[in-house]
Motif scaffolding. Structure first.
Motif, PDB file in Angstrom:
ATOM      1  N   ASP A  28       0.826  -1.210   0.000  1.00 13.10           N
ATOM      2  CA  ASP A  28       0.000   0.000   0.000  1.00 13.10           C
ATOM      3  C   ASP A  28       0.862   1.262   0.000  1.00 13.10           C
ATOM      4  O   ASP A  28       0.467   2.295  -0.560  1.00 13.10           O
ATOM      5  N   GLU A  29       2.025   1.174   0.627  1.00 14.95           N
ATOM      6  CA  GLU A  29       2.915   2.326   0.711  1.00 14.95           C
ATOM      7  C   GLU A  29       3.824   2.455  -0.511  1.00 14.95           C
ATOM      8  O   GLU A  29       4.666   3.356  -0.569  1.00 14.95           O
ATOM      9  N   GLY A  30       3.679   1.562  -1.472  1.00 12.42           N
ATOM     10  CA  GLY A  30       4.427   1.692  -2.714  1.00 12.42           C
ATOM     11  C   GLY A  30       5.724   0.925  -2.788  1.00 12.42           C
ATOM     12  O   GLY A  30       6.487   1.074  -3.755  1.00 12.42           O
ATOM     13  N   PHE A  31       6.015   0.086  -1.811  1.00 12.46           N
ATOM     14  CA  PHE A  31       7.237  -0.714  -1.871  1.00 12.46           C
ATOM     15  C   PHE A  31       7.134  -1.718  -3.021  1.00 12.46           C
ATOM     16  O   PHE A  31       6.181  -2.494  -3.091  1.00 12.46           O
ATOM     17  N   ALA A  32       8.129  -1.699  -3.912  1.00 13.09           N
ATOM     18  CA  ALA A  32       8.082  -2.546  -5.108  1.00 13.09           C
ATOM     19  C   ALA A  32       9.041  -3.717  -5.051  1.00 13.09           C
ATOM     20  O   ALA A  32       9.072  -4.542  -5.971  1.00 13.09           O
ATOM     21  N   GLY A  33       9.838  -3.807  -3.989  1.00 11.06           N
ATOM     22  CA  GLY A  33      10.803  -4.888  -3.887  1.00 11.06           C
ATOM     23  C   GLY A  33      10.164  -6.198  -3.472  1.00 11.06           C
ATOM     24  O   GLY A  33       8.966  -6.277  -3.197  1.00 11.06           O
ATOM     25  N   PRO A  34      10.977  -7.259  -3.410  1.00  6.56           N
ATOM     26  CA  PRO A  34      10.435  -8.569  -3.051  1.00  6.56           C
ATOM     27  C   PRO A  34      10.007  -8.638  -1.584  1.00  6.56           C
ATOM     28  O   PRO A  34      10.652  -8.061  -0.707  1.00  6.56           O
ATOM     29  N   VAL A  35       8.908  -9.339  -1.320  1.00  6.16           N
ATOM     30  CA  VAL A  35       8.378  -9.552   0.028  1.00  6.16           C
ATOM     31  C   VAL A  35       8.108 -11.040   0.192  1.00  6.16           C
ATOM     32  O   VAL A  35       7.453 -11.657  -0.661  1.00  6.16           O
ATOM     33  N   VAL A  36       8.600 -11.608   1.275  1.00  8.91           N
ATOM     34  CA  VAL A  36       8.361 -13.012   1.597  1.00  8.91           C
ATOM     35  C   VAL A  36       7.648 -13.076   2.933  1.00  8.91           C
ATOM     36  O   VAL A  36       8.086 -12.460   3.919  1.00  8.91           O
ATOM     37  N   LEU A  37       6.551 -13.807   2.985  1.00  4.07           N
ATOM     38  CA  LEU A  37       5.746 -13.971   4.197  1.00  4.07           C
ATOM     39  C   LEU A  37       5.813 -15.436   4.623  1.00  4.07           C
ATOM     40  O   LEU A  37       5.290 -16.311   3.930  1.00  4.07           O
ATOM     41  N   LEU A  38       6.493 -15.692   5.734  1.00  3.38           N
ATOM     42  CA  LEU A  38       6.641 -17.050   6.248  1.00  3.38           C
ATOM     43  C   LEU A  38       5.596 -17.313   7.325  1.00  3.38           C
ATOM     44  O   LEU A  38       5.444 -16.503   8.248  1.00  3.38           O
ATOM     45  N   GLY A  39       4.896 -18.432   7.238  1.00  8.45           N
ATOM     46  CA  GLY A  39       3.893 -18.749   8.244  1.00  8.45           C
ATOM     47  C   GLY A  39       3.801 -20.224   8.519  1.00  8.45           C
ATOM     48  O   GLY A  39       3.963 -21.047   7.625  1.00  8.45           O
ATOM     49  N   ARG A  40       3.557 -20.542   9.782  1.00 11.02           N
ATOM     50  CA  ARG A  40       3.414 -21.939  10.167  1.00 11.02           C
ATOM     51  C   ARG A  40       2.054 -22.495   9.770  1.00 11.02           C
ATOM     52  O   ARG A  40       1.943 -23.652   9.364  1.00 11.02           O
ATOM     53  N   GLU A  41       1.009 -21.666   9.890  1.00  5.75           N
ATOM     54  CA  GLU A  41      -0.337 -22.138   9.599  1.00  5.75           C
ATOM     55  C   GLU A  41      -0.628 -22.053   8.102  1.00  5.75           C
ATOM     56  O   GLU A  41      -0.217 -21.105   7.440  1.00  5.75           O
ATOM     57  N   PRO A  42      -1.348 -23.023   7.559  1.00  2.00           N
ATOM     58  CA  PRO A  42      -1.780 -22.910   6.162  1.00  2.00           C
ATOM     59  C   PRO A  42      -2.870 -21.844   6.033  1.00  2.00           C
ATOM     60  O   PRO A  42      -3.495 -21.448   7.015  1.00  2.00           O
ATOM     61  N   GLY A  43      -3.087 -21.385   4.828  1.00  2.00           N
ATOM     62  CA  GLY A  43      -4.131 -20.390   4.602  1.00  2.00           C
ATOM     63  C   GLY A  43      -3.604 -18.982   4.729  1.00  2.00           C
ATOM     64  O   GLY A  43      -2.439 -18.743   5.054  1.00  2.00           O
ATOM     65  N   VAL A  44      -4.495 -18.026   4.465  1.00  2.00           N
ATOM     66  CA  VAL A  44      -4.097 -16.621   4.426  1.00  2.00           C
ATOM     67  C   VAL A  44      -4.220 -15.988   5.809  1.00  2.00           C
ATOM     68  O   VAL A  44      -4.845 -16.548   6.723  1.00  2.00           O
TER      69      VAL A  44
END
Length: 413
Positions: A28-44
């Motif tokens: 939303d703030e305009g960051f265009a670089g790569p983002v990785v979201l690590l999570g233990r639980e499945p789903g969003v």
């Protein structure tokens, strides 16, 4: 705000509410670089409040609580990975994952939340004892919650109170065992705790204050809870709500009841940030606090993302939270771990009031019981006015706070 587009990603460890809001805010703030979201639980990423309330009672699905729709992540080039971080090395800017893989990062946000405290008593391994934090755990409780069954709820903090209410509404016969004299006494005080206790007693919940479960009995699954006072409570299942412990991966940063973060959500190591339940943050009004509520995770995740992008604004949100139990709504603004005066506007006996927590005459927090007016939405309402009093470090006379004829909206002027 500075836009970073380096080769290494911003990595968010933890895909709960704080982590999901951080990822959304970066884009939303305009960051265009790569983002990785690590999570233990499945789903969003989603908000957990319905797990003890409407989702548990099968009145609502979780999609309305998603941080972003399921397709948003791929559409916005946010890489979601079901994985956990074992260690974070700020010196090399690398994360070692649980399977041994290494992942380089530019900046890292630790938003790993917490893990349930578990009972360490005889019989605690029997099937039929449940904890509640994940969707899977909620689904397991839902499968047990048939009309006419009997449940023991251990602990009457917010999770215990909300689960006890939801199970009762589903027709389950509920007995609760908890320390102290009243539900929520530690957070809200004995007077408001007494109001909450009256709500549960009015719905035929069997409250067992000042006691603790010392063992569970059963052959192939749980059949009874035994308390320190010697009572044996027959039951078909149990739910323990004992709070959480911050879940911190191996990372060389200062810690004390979570990761110590400054006003910008930054930890003691360069390019390491923390948000949500795991963050013991330095607040301009309240000092160092760790907050385990939905509103904080939502807002602090976003604040941490902005800090990672270069914002110097402090995270100064005047904390709020709410709890729904039966037809009753409890709202709270501010933060007061202790107080030396409690002032009531309204009626404890009728269970409809605003209570003010004062420290040296300063309004540090307020609780509303069935007074209406969400402080996040109704900016003209009483609870929003209470939040402004807290933010202003206001010192109204106790008699003025208690006087229903005095408009709270005029007291922070």
């Amino acid at each position: 705000m500075t836009e970073r587009t380096g080769g290494n990603p911003i990595v968010i460890i933890g895909s709960g509410l704080a982590g999901g809001n951080a990822a959304a805010t970066l884009r939303d703030e305009g960051f265009a670089g790569p983002v990785v979201l690590l999570g233990r639980e499945p789903g969003v990423s989603f908000g957990r409040p319905p797990l003890s309330k409407t989702y548990l009672r099968s009145e609502e699905e979780l999609d309305g609580w998603y941080v972003r729709p399921a397709g948003w992540y791929a559409d916005h080039d946010v890489e979601r990975r079901t994985d956990t971080a074992a260690t974070v090395d700020p010196a090399t800017h690398t994360i070692t994952l649980a399977d041994g893989q290494e992942l380089a990062y530019d900046k890292v946000l630790i938003a790993t939340g917490g893990r349930n405290r578990h009972l360490q008593i005889p019989g605690a391994g029997l099937p039929g004892l449940h904890y509640l934090r994940t969707k899977a755990e909620c689904d397991a409780i839902k499968a047990e919650a048939a009309k006419g069954r009997r449940a023991v709820v251990v602990g009457m903090g917010f999770i215990g109170c909300e689960v006890a209410a939801s199970l009762t509404q589903l027709g389950v016969q509920v007995t609760t065992v908890f320390p102290g004299k009243e539900p929520l006494e530690r957070v809200l005080g004995g007077q408001v705790g007494g109001v909450v206790g009256a709500f549960h007693r009015a719905h035929d919940v069997d409250l067992r204050p000042g006691d603790q479960v010392t063992a569970f009995e059963g052959a192939e699954r749980l059949q009874a809870a035994v308390t320190a006072s010697g009572h044996r409570i027959a039951c078909d299942f149990a739910v323990a709500g004992l709070g959480i412990q911050p879940e911190v991966p191996g990372v060389p940063v200062d810690q004390d009841n979570g990761i110590l973060a400054d006003e910008r959500c930054q930890a003691s190591a360069p390019d390491v940030y923390a948000a949500g339940d795991v963050a013991n943050h330095l607040h301009p009004l309240f000092g160092r606090i760790r907050v385990e509520h939905y509103n904080n995770a939502e807002k602090q995740g976003a604040a941490a993302a902005r800090s990672m992008l270069g914002s110097t604004a402090p995270y100064d949100y005047v904390h709020t939270f709410w709890s729904d139990q039966y037809e009753h709504k409890i709202e709270y603004v501010g933060h007061a771990a202790r107080w030396d005066e409690f002032v009531v506007r309204g009626s404890l006996d009728e269970g409809k009031l605003i209570g003010f927590y004062l420290v040296d005459g300063v309004v540090r927090a307020a609780v509303g019981v069935d007074r209406g007016g969400d402080p996040e939405l109704d900016l003209d309402g009483e609870m929003a006015a209470c939040a402004r009093l807290v933010a202003a470090r206001a010192r109204p006379a106790p008699a003025v706070l208690a006087d229903e004829c005095t408009d709270l909206r005029t007291l922070d002027k």
